[in-house]
Design a protein around this motif. Structure first.
Motif, PDB file in Angstrom:
ATOM      1  N   PRO A   1      40.578  34.027  34.749  1.00  0.00           N
ATOM      2  CA  PRO A   1      39.916  33.989  36.061  1.00  0.00           C
ATOM      3  C   PRO A   1      38.400  34.116  35.977  1.00  0.00           C
ATOM      4  N   ILE A   2      37.873  34.287  34.772  1.00  0.00           N
ATOM      5  CA  ILE A   2      36.424  34.406  34.613  1.00  0.00           C
ATOM      6  C   ILE A   2      35.968  33.425  33.540  1.00  0.00           C
TER       7      ILE A   2
ATOM      8  N   SER B   1      31.269  45.945  37.483  1.00  0.00           N
ATOM      9  CA  SER B   1      30.870  47.248  36.952  1.00  0.00           C
ATOM     10  C   SER B   1      30.947  48.373  37.971  1.00  0.00           C
ATOM     11  N   SER B   2      31.555  48.151  39.144  1.00  0.00           N
ATOM     12  CA  SER B   2      31.648  49.216  40.144  1.00  0.00           C
ATOM     13  C   SER B   2      32.555  50.331  39.637  1.00  0.00           C
ATOM     14  N   TRP B   3      32.250  51.565  40.058  1.00  0.00           N
ATOM     15  CA  TRP B   3      32.991  52.717  39.533  1.00  0.00           C
ATOM     16  C   TRP B   3      34.448  52.692  39.971  1.00  0.00           C
ATOM     17  N   LEU B   4      34.746  52.168  41.165  1.00  0.00           N
ATOM     18  CA  LEU B   4      36.131  52.150  41.635  1.00  0.00           C
ATOM     19  C   LEU B   4      36.985  51.226  40.777  1.00  0.00           C
ATOM     20  N   ARG B   5      36.480  50.030  40.469  1.00  0.00           N
ATOM     21  CA  ARG B   5      37.239  49.110  39.625  1.00  0.00           C
ATOM     22  C   ARG B   5      37.369  49.651  38.201  1.00  0.00           C
TER      23      ARG B   5
ATOM     24  N   PHE C   1      40.860  47.730  37.225  1.00  0.00           N
ATOM     25  CA  PHE C   1      40.736  46.353  37.697  1.00  0.00           C
ATOM     26  C   PHE C   1      39.363  45.801  37.320  1.00  0.00           C
ATOM     27  N   THR C   2      39.080  45.817  36.047  1.00  0.00           N
ATOM     28  CA  THR C   2      37.823  45.300  35.530  1.00  0.00           C
ATOM     29  C   THR C   2      38.085  44.656  34.174  1.00  0.00           C
TER      30      THR C   2
ATOM     31  N   ILE D   1      38.405  40.645  25.244  1.00  0.00           N
ATOM     32  CA  ILE D   1      38.446  40.951  26.673  1.00  0.00           C
ATOM     33  C   ILE D   1      39.697  41.780  26.949  1.00  0.00           C
ATOM     34  N   LEU D   2      39.517  42.936  27.582  1.00  0.00           N
ATOM     35  CA  LEU D   2      40.615  43.847  27.894  1.00  0.00           C
ATOM     36  C   LEU D   2      40.644  44.103  29.394  1.00  0.00           C
ATOM     37  N   ARG D   3      41.825  43.965  29.968  1.00  0.00           N
ATOM     38  CA  ARG D   3      42.039  44.304  31.387  1.00  0.00           C
ATOM     39  C   ARG D   3      43.310  45.137  31.465  1.00  0.00           C
TER      40      ARG D   3
END
Length: 531
Positions: A394-395, A444-448, A453-454, A474-476
């Motif tokens: 997706p990226i 890079s938001s703290w919630l994700r 979910f990053t 890449i790790l999710r």
């Protein structure tokens, strides 16, 4: 992105790529119990009817009316080694345009062979050099030997192997500079010995009782002396063997050779024991042959007429020729004896056999992993592939810069750093850098980040040959926080069970006693004993 799951992908006539799960390691299908995949857009029915762990492919070109590339099928055999080889060759094909048989190479090209082969010239020098030459000798062909100059030039030695007698391995006879010597093979394998009255030494490197060439390497298929052969290496400091002019047995100009095995060609010339076949536009076949024994020659070659190569007693016959052909591969399951003798060869892929039924006609075709085959369906062909399941990311990633820091005073890398631009399908993008133990997260938001979910991008490796490339991982991992909380609860529970037990308050009460009638005592029965 590749997923650890096999899949059969069909590029259907409606333009849709359809994927079907194809994991058959433990429960493979069979012609009696196939796996039905349903109907395709063309109305044809698709089934998977078999599975094989190893699939091998053989070139089998198909003729064309026009276009394509020339193709020929040849057979080459030797009575001395009792070997028969055959193969297809296609011009303008890096993979199928050459055939290597260890001691010689065969190549196919467009055009015609040169009419006047260039002469091989060499000048003898009267100065001494360090010489080293390896020579194969065969007991059943005392006049044939295959030599290779490792250093300096030819020694001019003639090597023969006497037939084994009384269960020994025979003797090696050396004729060098008018002097002859002999050495027992069994007693001197692996030893380096002085050749009397010469500046050379001899080492018997190896002995084969029943010589064969398997996968381009010499070997013995039995312990019986059916085809004895020996490999010797001669070393010493002397003047290279002088070159005398001899008549070319294939016709043409004069070609030089030495008293012993011919020397290696000069730098820039073709490799020894090399055959180039040419196919002209009108279908005429010609050749240019280079043999260490007979020199260089060229001429025309006809279908089904043998060509003496001069490589021991090998003879080549071309039995099929196509001026215009297209590449076609026939895939079959690999035989057990084929895979067991192919040591060091690349691993063969697994594959499935598909069955297509349309308008009362049935077609079956093997599809190996990593290949895409064409299935002739109506009104148009259908493309079928087998391999790992693929998923789109997706990226998107773009490498903006790659830096390598070197240790002071050396070229060894101290670290490397990648600067990346990450783009999403929503049009959002971000730029960041990652290096060893310092990943870059997007978004890079703290919630994700805390929920997983990053995308965590880490530096994996680099290519020293190309600093414009970089390998990242890449790790999710959604829900990683819950797994850590669960692990923490397990640790707390173990701590409480073992270390907080003395501090827990126990309930006081009366001791537990047994209640109820006591079991009656059994009277001991007395039995009279005869005296």
């Amino acid at each position: 992105m590749l997923v650890d799951q096999h899949q059969l992908r069909v590029h259907d006539l409606d333009g849709i790529i359809k994927g079907y799960p194809a994991e058959f390691l433990h429960h493979p299908p069979s012609p009696q119990h196939p796996k039905n995949l349903g109907a395709l857009a063309s109305g044809a029915r698709l089934q998977i009817v078999d599975y094989a762990l190893e699939i091998e492919g053989k070139l089998n070109p198909k003729p064309l009316k026009d276009g394509g590339a020339p193709a020929i099928h040849f057979k080459i055999e030797t009575a001395m080694m009792n070997q028969h080889l055959e193969s297809w060759l296609m011009a303008d094909d890096p993979q199928h345009g050459n055939f290597s048989m260890g001691l010689a190479n065969i190549e196919l090209k467009r055009g015609s062979a040169p009419t006047s082969p260039s002469s091989i010239t060499s000048t003898s020098k009267n100065e001494e050099k360090d010489l080293e030459e390896s020579i194969f000798a065969f007991s059943k062909a005392p006049d044939e030997q295959i030599g290779h100059v490792n250093k300096g030039g030819s020694t001019g030695a003639k090597v023969q192997l006497e037939p084994p007698r009384n269960r020994n391995k025979g003797r090696v006879l050396i004729s060098l500079g008018g002097k002859e010597s002999s050495f027992d093979v069994a007693e001197n394998v692996g030893r380096e010995m002085k050749i009397e009255k010469t500046p050379f030494t001899l080492k018997i490197d190896n002995y084969w009782a029943d010589f064969r060439i398997e996968n381009g390497k010499p070997g013995s298929i039995s312990d019986q002396p059916n085809n004895p052969a020996v490999l010797v290496t001669i070393r010493g400091k002397a003047v290279p063997a002088t070159i005398v002019e001899t008549k070319n047995p294939h016709g043409g100009g004069e070609l030089p050779t030495t008293g012993g095995p011919p020397t290696m060609p000069a730098v820039g010339d073709a490799a020894p024991n090399h055959l180039i076949l040419f196919v002209a536009n009108d279908g005429a076949i010609s050749y240019e042959l280079l043999s260490r024994k007979s020199g260089k020659s060229s001429g025309k070659i006809d279908i089904n007429k043998p060509l003496t190569t001069g490589w021991a007693d090998w003879q080549l016959v071309i039995d099929k020729a196509m001026p215009h052909a297209e590449q076609w591969m026939d895939f079959t399951p690999a035989k057990s004896e084929t895979t067991s003798t192919s040591a060091g060869a690349a691993e063969l892929p697994d594959g499935v056999r598909i069955r297509v039924e349309q308008n009362g006609e049935t077609l079956e075709q093997w599809v190996p992993a990593g290949w895409q085959v064409t299935v002739p369906t109506l009104p148009n062909e259908t493309m079928v592939a087998y391999g790992w399941k693929t998923l789109p990311l997706p990226i998107g990633l773009e490498l903006l810069d790659f830096e390598v820091k070197r240790n002071e005073g050396s070229d060894s890398p101290a670290g490397f750093k990648s600067t990346l631009r990450v783009s999403s399908s929503d049009g959002e993008s971000a730029t960041g850098a990652c290096w060893m133990n310092h990943p870059f997260s997007y978004p890079s938001s703290w919630l994700r980040t805390w929920t997983g979910f990053t995308y965590k991008i880490s530096q994996a490796s680099w290519n020293p040959e190309n600093l414009g490339q970089s390998s990242v991982q890449i790790l999710r991992d959604p829900g990683w926080l819950l797994k850590w909380i669960g692990s923490l609860l397990v640790v707390i529970g173990v701590f409480m069970m073992f270390y907080l037990q003395p501090y827990r308050k126990q309930t006081e009460g009366e001791p537990i006693t047994l209640t109820g009638p006591k079991p009656p005592k059994r009277a001991q029965e007395l039995h009279p004993v005869a005296r």
